[in-house]
Design a protein around this motif. Sequence first.
Motif, PDB file in Angstrom:
ATOM      1  N   MET A 175       0.833  -1.200   0.000  1.00  0.00           N
ATOM      2  CA  MET A 175       0.000   0.000   0.000  1.00  0.00           C
ATOM      3  C   MET A 175       0.872   1.256   0.000  1.00  0.00           C
ATOM      4  SD  MET A 175      -3.212   0.709   2.373  1.00  0.00           S
ATOM      5  CE  MET A 175      -3.443   2.264   3.210  1.00  0.00           C
ATOM      6  N   HIS A 176       1.918   1.228   0.825  1.00  0.00           N
ATOM      7  CA  HIS A 176       2.817   2.381   0.841  1.00  0.00           C
ATOM      8  C   HIS A 176       3.519   2.522  -0.499  1.00  0.00           C
ATOM      9  CE1 HIS A 176       4.908   5.610   2.761  1.00  0.00           C
ATOM     10  NE2 HIS A 176       6.095   5.065   2.623  1.00  0.00           N
ATOM     11  N   LEU A 177       3.808   1.379  -1.103  1.00  0.00           N
ATOM     12  CA  LEU A 177       4.469   1.382  -2.405  1.00  0.00           C
ATOM     13  C   LEU A 177       3.605   2.110  -3.431  1.00  0.00           C
ATOM     14  CD1 LEU A 177       6.109  -1.816  -3.814  1.00  0.00           C
ATOM     15  CD2 LEU A 177       4.874  -0.309  -5.300  1.00  0.00           C
ATOM     16  N   VAL A 178       2.296   1.824  -3.398  1.00  0.00           N
ATOM     17  CA  VAL A 178       1.417   2.444  -4.393  1.00  0.00           C
ATOM     18  C   VAL A 178       1.268   3.939  -4.116  1.00  0.00           C
ATOM     19  CG1 VAL A 178      -0.908   2.468  -5.333  1.00  0.00           C
ATOM     20  CG2 VAL A 178       0.202   0.302  -4.814  1.00  0.00           C
ATOM     21  N   LYS A 208       1.823   5.149   5.802  1.00  0.00           N
ATOM     22  CA  LYS A 208       2.996   5.141   6.670  1.00  0.00           C
ATOM     23  C   LYS A 208       2.606   4.794   8.112  1.00  0.00           C
ATOM     24  CE  LYS A 208       6.053   8.442   5.969  1.00  0.00           C
ATOM     25  NZ  LYS A 208       6.610   9.785   6.178  1.00  0.00           N
ATOM     26  N   ASP A 209       1.477   5.360   8.543  1.00  0.00           N
ATOM     27  CA  ASP A 209       0.990   5.047   9.878  1.00  0.00           C
ATOM     28  C   ASP A 209       0.822   3.546  10.078  1.00  0.00           C
ATOM     29  OD1 ASP A 209       0.789   7.163  11.561  1.00  0.00           O
ATOM     30  OD2 ASP A 209      -1.373   6.844  11.911  1.00  0.00           O
ATOM     31  N   ALA A 210       0.283   2.909   9.055  1.00  0.00           N
ATOM     32  CA  ALA A 210       0.049   1.470   9.154  1.00  0.00           C
ATOM     33  C   ALA A 210       1.365   0.734   9.344  1.00  0.00           C
ATOM     34  CB  ALA A 210      -0.655   0.976   7.896  1.00  0.00           C
ATOM     35  N   ILE A 211       2.404   1.202   8.656  1.00  0.00           N
ATOM     36  CA  ILE A 211       3.698   0.523   8.780  1.00  0.00           C
ATOM     37  C   ILE A 211       4.270   0.728  10.183  1.00  0.00           C
ATOM     38  CG2 ILE A 211       6.081   0.507   7.976  1.00  0.00           C
ATOM     39  CD1 ILE A 211       5.075   1.056   5.198  1.00  0.00           C
ATOM     40  N   ILE A 212       4.153   1.966  10.694  1.00  0.00           N
ATOM     41  CA  ILE A 212       4.694   2.227  12.029  1.00  0.00           C
ATOM     42  C   ILE A 212       3.969   1.355  13.056  1.00  0.00           C
ATOM     43  CG2 ILE A 212       5.051   4.000  13.790  1.00  0.00           C
ATOM     44  CD1 ILE A 212       5.215   6.036  11.509  1.00  0.00           C
ATOM     45  N   SER A 262      -2.085  11.485  -4.969  1.00  0.00           N
ATOM     46  CA  SER A 262      -1.373  11.653  -3.695  1.00  0.00           C
ATOM     47  C   SER A 262      -2.348  12.041  -2.590  1.00  0.00           C
ATOM     48  CB  SER A 262      -0.326  12.760  -3.805  1.00  0.00           C
ATOM     49  OG  SER A 262       0.400  12.640  -4.985  1.00  0.00           O
ATOM     50  N   VAL A 263      -3.338  12.797  -2.958  1.00  0.00           N
ATOM     51  CA  VAL A 263      -4.284  13.247  -1.935  1.00  0.00           C
ATOM     52  C   VAL A 263      -5.257  12.132  -1.586  1.00  0.00           C
ATOM     53  CG1 VAL A 263      -6.160  14.864  -1.460  1.00  0.00           C
ATOM     54  CG2 VAL A 263      -4.083  15.650  -2.624  1.00  0.00           C
ATOM     55  N   GLY A 264      -5.816  11.501  -2.627  1.00  0.00           N
ATOM     56  CA  GLY A 264      -6.972  10.647  -2.374  1.00  0.00           C
ATOM     57  C   GLY A 264      -6.700   9.166  -2.227  1.00  0.00           C
ATOM     58  N   ALA A 265      -5.571   8.694  -2.767  1.00  0.00           N
ATOM     59  CA  ALA A 265      -5.375   7.242  -2.841  1.00  0.00           C
ATOM     60  C   ALA A 265      -5.435   6.586  -1.462  1.00  0.00           C
ATOM     61  CB  ALA A 265      -4.046   6.929  -3.518  1.00  0.00           C
ATOM     62  N   GLY A 266      -4.747   7.201  -0.497  1.00  0.00           N
ATOM     63  CA  GLY A 266      -4.681   6.594   0.827  1.00  0.00           C
ATOM     64  C   GLY A 266      -6.060   6.442   1.440  1.00  0.00           C
ATOM     65  N   PHE A 267      -6.832   7.518   1.393  1.00  0.00           N
ATOM     66  CA  PHE A 267      -8.164   7.472   1.965  1.00  0.00           C
ATOM     67  C   PHE A 267      -9.012   6.430   1.258  1.00  0.00           C
ATOM     68  CE2 PHE A 267     -12.570   9.085   2.220  1.00  0.00           C
ATOM     69  CZ  PHE A 267     -12.704   9.059   3.595  1.00  0.00           C
ATOM     70  N   PHE A 268      -8.889   6.400  -0.080  1.00  0.00           N
ATOM     71  CA  PHE A 268      -9.662   5.456  -0.880  1.00  0.00           C
ATOM     72  C   PHE A 268      -9.321   4.006  -0.514  1.00  0.00           C
ATOM     73  CE2 PHE A 268     -10.130   2.873  -4.737  1.00  0.00           C
ATOM     74  CZ  PHE A 268     -11.465   3.091  -5.007  1.00  0.00           C
ATOM     75  N   PHE A 269      -8.039   3.741  -0.389  1.00  0.00           N
ATOM     76  CA  PHE A 269      -7.603   2.383  -0.039  1.00  0.00           C
ATOM     77  C   PHE A 269      -8.049   2.012   1.369  1.00  0.00           C
ATOM     78  CE2 PHE A 269      -3.657   2.770  -2.933  1.00  0.00           C
ATOM     79  CZ  PHE A 269      -4.449   2.514  -4.036  1.00  0.00           C
ATOM     80  N   HIS A 270      -7.986   3.024   2.254  1.00  0.00           N
ATOM     81  CA  HIS A 270      -8.233   2.771   3.667  1.00  0.00           C
ATOM     82  C   HIS A 270      -9.708   2.499   3.924  1.00  0.00           C
ATOM     83  CE1 HIS A 270      -7.506   2.985   7.947  1.00  0.00           C
ATOM     84  NE2 HIS A 270      -8.518   3.835   8.056  1.00  0.00           N
ATOM     85  N   ASP A 328     -11.157  -0.875   4.469  1.00  0.00           N
ATOM     86  CA  ASP A 328     -10.039  -1.802   4.269  1.00  0.00           C
ATOM     87  C   ASP A 328     -10.012  -2.394   2.873  1.00  0.00           C
ATOM     88  OD1 ASP A 328      -8.917  -1.426   6.728  1.00  0.00           O
ATOM     89  OD2 ASP A 328     -10.064  -3.052   7.671  1.00  0.00           O
ATOM     90  N   ARG A 329     -10.344  -1.557   1.889  1.00  0.00           N
ATOM     91  CA  ARG A 329     -10.433  -2.064   0.517  1.00  0.00           C
ATOM     92  C   ARG A 329      -9.146  -2.747   0.072  1.00  0.00           C
ATOM     93  NH1 ARG A 329     -12.974   3.053  -2.214  1.00  0.00           N
ATOM     94  NH2 ARG A 329     -15.154   2.622  -1.761  1.00  0.00           N
ATOM     95  N   PHE A 330      -8.036  -2.043   0.300  1.00  0.00           N
ATOM     96  CA  PHE A 330      -6.772  -2.552  -0.220  1.00  0.00           C
ATOM     97  C   PHE A 330      -6.408  -3.865   0.450  1.00  0.00           C
ATOM     98  CE2 PHE A 330      -2.217  -2.422  -1.211  1.00  0.00           C
ATOM     99  CZ  PHE A 330      -2.287  -2.022  -2.522  1.00  0.00           C
TER     100      PHE A 330
END
Lengths: 631, 523, 99
Positions: free
Chosen positions: A334-337, A399-403, A475-483, A486-488
Amino acid sequence: MENLIALLIAAPLLGAALLLTGGRRLDSVGHWIGTLLSATSFVFGVILFADLLGKDAEHRTLTQHLYTWVPVESFQADVTFRLDQLSMTFVLLITGVGSLIHLYSVGYMEHDERRRRFFGYLNLFLAAMLLLVLADNYLLLYVGWEGVGLASYLLIGFWQHKPSAATAAKKAFLVNRVGDMGLSIAIMLMFTTFGTFAFGPVLGSVGDASEGKLTAIGLMLLLAACGKSAQVPLQSWLGDAMEGPTPVSALIHAATMVTAGVYLIVRSGAIFNAAPDAQLVVTVVGAVTLLFGAIVGCAKDDIKKALAGSTMSQIGYMILAAGLGPIGYVFAIMHLVTHGFFKAGLFLGAGSVMHGMNDEVDMRKYGGLRTYMPITFVTFGLGYLAIIGFPFLSGFYSKDAIIEAAFAKGGTQGWILGGVALLGAAITAFYMTRVMLMTFFGEKRWQPDENGNEPHPHESPSVMTIPMIVLAVGSVGAGFFFHLGDRFLNWLEPVTGHEEGNSPVGAGAITAATLVLLVVGAGIAYLQYGRKPVPVTAPRGSLLARAARRDLLQDDFNHVVLVRGGEHLTRSLVYVDHTLVDGVVNGTAASFGGLSGRLRRLQNGFARSYAVSMFGGAALLVAATLLMRAV
Amino acid sequence: MSFPLLTATAVLPAVGAIATAAVPAARRTAAKWLALLVSLATLALAIVILVRFDPGGARYQLTESHAWISAFGVRYELGVDGIGVALVALTALLIPFIVLAGWHDADPLETGSKRWRPTQGFFALILAVEAMVIISFEATDVFLFYIFFEAMLIPMYFLIGGFGDRAHEHGEEAASTQRSYAAVKFLLYNLVGGLIMLAAVIGLYVVAGNFSLQEIVQARANGSLHMATSTERWLFLGFFFAFAVKAPLWPLHTWLPNAMGEATAPVAVLITAVVDKVGTFAMLRFCLQLFPEASKWATPVILVLALISIVYGALLAVGQRDIKRLVAYASISHFGFIILGIFAMTSQGQSGATLYMVNHGISTAALMLVAGFLISRRGSRLIADYGGVQKVAPVLAGTFLIGGLATLSLPGLAPFVSEFLVLVGTFTRYPAIGIIATFGIVLAALYTLVLYQRTMTGPVKPEVTAMPDLRARELVVVAPLIVLLIFLGVYPKPVTDIVNPAVKQTMSDVHQTDPKPEVEAAK
Amino acid sequence: MNPVNYLYLAALLFTIGATGVLIRRNAIVVFMCIELMLNACNLAFVVFSRMHGNLDGQIIAFFTMVVAAAEVVVGLAIIVSLFRTRHSASVDDASLMKL
């Protein structure tokens, strides 16, 4: 539907073949052919994606067997493609970002007489990268693996007349070759362990193999990943790779190729899951690189090199996550994308700045550019906010998820890894704020160069800004969309597996700590570069800053130990070959020569002395015969 | 009686050689065309052999057998297995390119000059070498093989000494001295090897009573011919020494850089891509089949020597200042890989080694011939004399790069497949050696890319600004080789299908089976 | 008569010829001495033929004569041309073929 998979690769491959062999006739349309074929591949990708979405989660794997490649007894390598959720994610990222960057390059490379060839190389890269992620066995993956290395070599050295570019290209290829050695040894180990190197059989029979073998395979795969993904100790090439044209840095050295190492580790997850020692090394490498890249990023004045340090550091996050096992795989990808979006966007922004500044890369000679290039400023700014993890932007979620996952590793390890990841977040905020402030804020600091040409900063043409805008939206929306929902995670879980970690600290606390550190990092940067004017020449700086400017002395180490040592070794070997090995041969020849020279004196030219020796010889023969008879 | 296809493939270039030599001195161009036509006709015959050869059929096919010197049991026996077929095809394939690439190499120095250069002789000698090499690949009689193994030295000697490279940093006088030195060194080295082999050949006759490879192998297999262990070892060493000189294996390699450096590029290709292959081929055919036990006995030493060749050759290539010598040392490294594959005694190793011989022939031809075109433009072999050629002659630089990438075994090009097979084959039996050999791929990248960087990139040197790009004739030479490199890299199955059965046979001759994978062995 | 006596004669003639070859300098004389040696051998062959009762020796003798005739032709030609260029027939004067 399976038959479309080969076309994914075929389209850019066709483009590469056409553009590289087509000659000057294609000069005027070459860039559009390249862009079109890249987009074609993207369309195929979307069609396949829709098809996968139509199936239920467990049946989203398509395979296409093209032909048998190398059959020698039990060694059977096939050209078979495998499209599952993991490779699909990569296909969309590669072709999507790839097409955008093709489009951007149409503008960026407009004045380059070799633009057609540039697009040929870009298409070649796409084909190789797609092959890498679509291969169904490690040997075929290896072809893509080296193929992207070749494309990277050609593109870093695209401006070959610059010796620095040619050297950087060579260095990148060589360092990568060291990593490739790891991949080939890993494949050989798989063959001796499992008798095959196809994904299915290898990953399926991990349970039958000894842990020692699996650890060895894992470490060799890690070596390969270190080379391709610029992780310590094979990271030294990435900074120099910035010699390539900026679209190349965006596509290859930020968004796609350098993440291949993460793909390799996640793909081989089953092996790593069964080899905890190898996993530990993976996390250590990730954590070390995370800090290494961040520190280097803080010290560089070259905007592209600062971003390269950042790339190294962000991939460190991904590798760290991949080393955590099933609790981290999904977040690594996810961070990669999301990183693919914002880092590509940042690089394109940097390219746009350079485009307007006569190819100046030194940030100390920028300043106050926000008024001159507003679109670049906004898109770059959004990318900036995303990468530092500003709440609700892409980087925040991934990034939060990785931490969190790092803390969830548990025990002392968890605390250390989590702490490093948190610290990294603070440094990220520092160096990215520094880049932002030095480039777009403050006073203008550029001056006429020695020829009296003063840069006239201007906004780039729309063919360049449109890709930047699209990437900024991502960059703005992808994270929220994936999150969201828990779609991703649900999408990827059937391939990589997932476990919820048990974090010793609550998720809320971690988020809060991250945000506090973010503010601290950005604040320090503001105090240093926002409040005070930035000096045009770099101050001497502390010991650490000076070391960081020189990539923490790793290059110097390489130079002294490998380059110098290698030169001495080859020179002395040339000497040995000439004097010792060849000397023995020539010596033998010379001693025979001397011996025959002495024998030659017997030939005095007097016929009668020859006659004497003949008679003597005959007499001897007769005597010998008689003697033999008597005995 | 069916048409003697194998004999014809060897006789055609031999007759062609005589005919080319007989062309009157004034009709020099006619001689060139004749040589080209003959080499193409030979290629056609080789293709017929390739088509007629049935990979699943008998071990030796298209056999011919006639009494020759009956007093010593010498027979004229020809036959090809999969390995032989592949190499006959490689030889026949490369010669037309060599002829075409050397089109102007033997032209008179200046028009009207008194210094006469026998163009006819140059092309006749090339065809003569082709004939002898082909018959060596086909001979199944040890004595017959020996004769042509040795005889090919004669035309090679004249090709190196008589038609060498005129480019030399210290002028033509120095070039001429160097050339004679290289030619004599080549001849002496190989003669010594041949002499020792002759002793072994005679020894074999004393022990076995005839020279027929098939008969001896059969007699050894069914126990009717017993060979004492020490006898077998001595005979093996005699044969192996000659082949190791020709291949060449460290430390018997020092003739190759001289010979390849001083010869013109097409002749250098002839040496390394064609003639040297007889050495590695003969290891597979004669050493392993005639002396299986001794081969196994000598394996550890040979593997270590091959390993040294790989690393040593590559390191020395890095240190060279001369383009052609660099390629020569690279070849030494590659021959190390071939020998490693042969003596690893696994299917992958031996199939890989055979494939390697074919691929190395093509890739070295591509790289060396382009290097030759480059050298002929500037008149210098020194790497330092070039720079920025890419800007002036992009097609030349591009083909040079592809040749270089093939040399460093880039996946997707033919040599990768063979190199990986050799590495895997070695690794399954000798992991440590396999891993050290893998370092060779890093070093290969180093010497190739350094060569490319120093010659092709950077600012354009004043001396190369007027350098023309590849001409049509040169493109005709290089393009098919590159196409072949890509084709065999993507789809090597046609070659492996031919080679595999022969390798399987050889493996059973030496009583070896592939090691089982760990997972299977555990069950 | 005892054929062995002929063998003694042959040995004697051979020795005289050999001595002549070794001690004389004049090429013509050396040449004649060689002929003497050849004929000594012929004599021995013929004697052996007689002693063994077969024709092998006589056949060889004929061979020798043919070879000797050929040799005379070539040898005399060489000596004549030597004499023409050097005005001397001494074998010691012709020593240029050494390395």
